[in-house]
Design a protein around this motif. Sequence first.
Motif: not given
Length: 740
Positions: A494, A625-626
């Motif tokens: 992330k 998906e991210e």
Amino acid sequence: MLQELLCRRKDVLMILPYVAIVQEKISGLSSFGIELGFFVEEYAGSKGKFPPIKRREKKSLYIATIEKGHSLVNSLIETGRISNLGLVVVDELHMIGEGSRGAILEMTLAKILYTSKTTQIIGMSATLNNVEDLQEFLQAEYYTSEFRPVELKEYLKINDAIYEVDNKAENGMTFSRLLNYKYSDTLKKMDPDHLVALVTEVIPNYSCLVFCPTKKNCENVAEMICKILSKEYLKHREKEKHELIKSLKNSSSGSLCPVLKHTIPFGVAYHHSGLTSDERKLLEEAYSTGVLCLFTCTSTLAAGVNLPARRVILRAPYVAKEFLKRNQYKQMIGRAGRAGIDSFGESILILQEKDKQQVLELISRPLENCYSQLVQEFTKGIQTLFLSLIGLKITTNLGDIYHFMNGTFFGVQQKILLKEKSLWEITVESLRYLTEKGLLQKDTMLTERGLLQKDTIYGSEEEFHSFHITKLGRASFKGTIDLAYCDILYRDLKKGLEGLVLESLLHLIYLTTPYDMASQCNPDWMIYFRQFTQLSPAEQNVAALVGVSENFIGKKASGQAIKKKVDKNIVNRLYLSFVLYTLLKETNIWSVSEKFNMPRGYIQNLLSGAAAFSSCVLHFCEELEEFWVYRALLVELTKKLTYCVKAELIPLMEVTGVLESRAKQLYNAGYKSLMYLANANPEVLIRTIDHLSRRQAKQIVSSAKMLLHEKAEALQEEVEELLRPPPDFPGVEAFPTEKA
């Protein structure tokens, strides 16, 4: 296996403990596949397709490591194809009692037993004791045999005397003979255990393995033996030993370990995890063909590739600093005697007077018992199992999960293994842990069955609570990510999205450097600082993004005190990513080993660990998906880490058993792709490629043919799939027939 593939027309899975054994079996069985019409597919490291390609006619023999076998079974359950698996063969079944790999093996077998009533399991081991527990877990018949194709004689050596192990004798041994090898006082100091006297009774005409407690000891013993051996040994197969040294140099861009340079002319070499894959392969081939007659090795050789010997010598009853276990002893002495070559094999355990009593107990006692590793804090086995049960929808409510656990190897042994908590409590706690970690979510509504039964005598409402897997849970399960690291990996990926540096591979490599290897690493701060200062501004930016500053490394290198707290694991992980980054640029393990002052075998293991982890991170990202941006990047990176060679050699290295040095030879001789190799004549290969035996040439050609057949078949199936009308095509029923 052949009966299952050819007569019953079912797929077969063979689970083996190590990558090297997987490759050995692939090489040996590919020619059967080509002749008899089935596929042989490798599932090891970063190789293997999930789910496996669905074949129209030919069946597949999957040969897998424990970890990849588990992922394969998961993907077959998920796609509803587990019943296509007719047979699962597990070699070295005693591995079920060994740490986290044992936990994974148990999960795999438990899931097969629960989801497929038609799949047969065959487990094999020479070192199992509490077979009844495994029998109950696997619902199995038990077959045992004392038969050995070659008779094994066991001996003990104390001082100058050799005793034969004899269970009928009062103290477990009978006197056999005295060693009659003349030692000068100087030689006695060099070789107090009379190793040279023992090995010269068999070499060079027969082979010998000397098991040593540590890697360093292997090298020292090999050197010591060669210092004492007479010059006569240099003449035995001299030309081939000279060729072997040349091959070793070619495989490592001209570098050669000084110990091997000294020992190989005598027909001696060491064998342990400090060798590179290329070195190991060349040395094993030379030993198998008799060019080398003596290996000094660590205990891993006993459980690894098939390298038997006329005589096996155990240098001491220790593995590292631990006293030898009965199972380890049996594994090592089991290497003595080569079927079809020797009429007998012999093992000699060298011991000092102080260890005599302990050794006599060791050789007379039964094998150690094998215990489930599923509920061990360090394996996180039970939590990993529950995540996959719910992720695969094998079972999703608490009561059924508890029922599943009762059928595992752990369930069978729960009375012995559980002291403080019950199995029910452990089940509830593990599900709570997964829920708190955000990998599972409890369903708010009770299932229909739960509503019907919650007020009856069947139990509390809690028993019928249902769970479903979260997106993070599915990604962790699909990527087979260690649960201790899944949330850290998510955070790292992330954070990476906020400023992914793509000017070089460094940032991506950092994200795929294995966490467990970073925790065991001790950086050399001077080297770290030197490497850091050589980075480009963009690469230094990667270090800043992950939270490591040049100032911090500089202070560490100069021994200054540091007030600011920095995460040790991040610092170590960045250091290892420097090693990998340098390796991908230079593709030469030796120069990187020198640059970072690390053993070349360690760098090799880091590389294969990173390739496997990169493949896991890729599967993790495919579920979220991210992280779409990482997918294409990681496909390429995994390939680079798997082969770590120039791009033109990669197609050749897809062939099992072809490593970098062999790929270079083949490429330079004009075999530039898989098609060239598949159509090669083994006899021509032997003449054009140095140090290639007839057996190896045939195996390379059949492995290449097998790969080519697989690729062709996959394309054929794709074509048919494209041309087939969809089953739910509107109005298919309404078309009038031609006759009408």
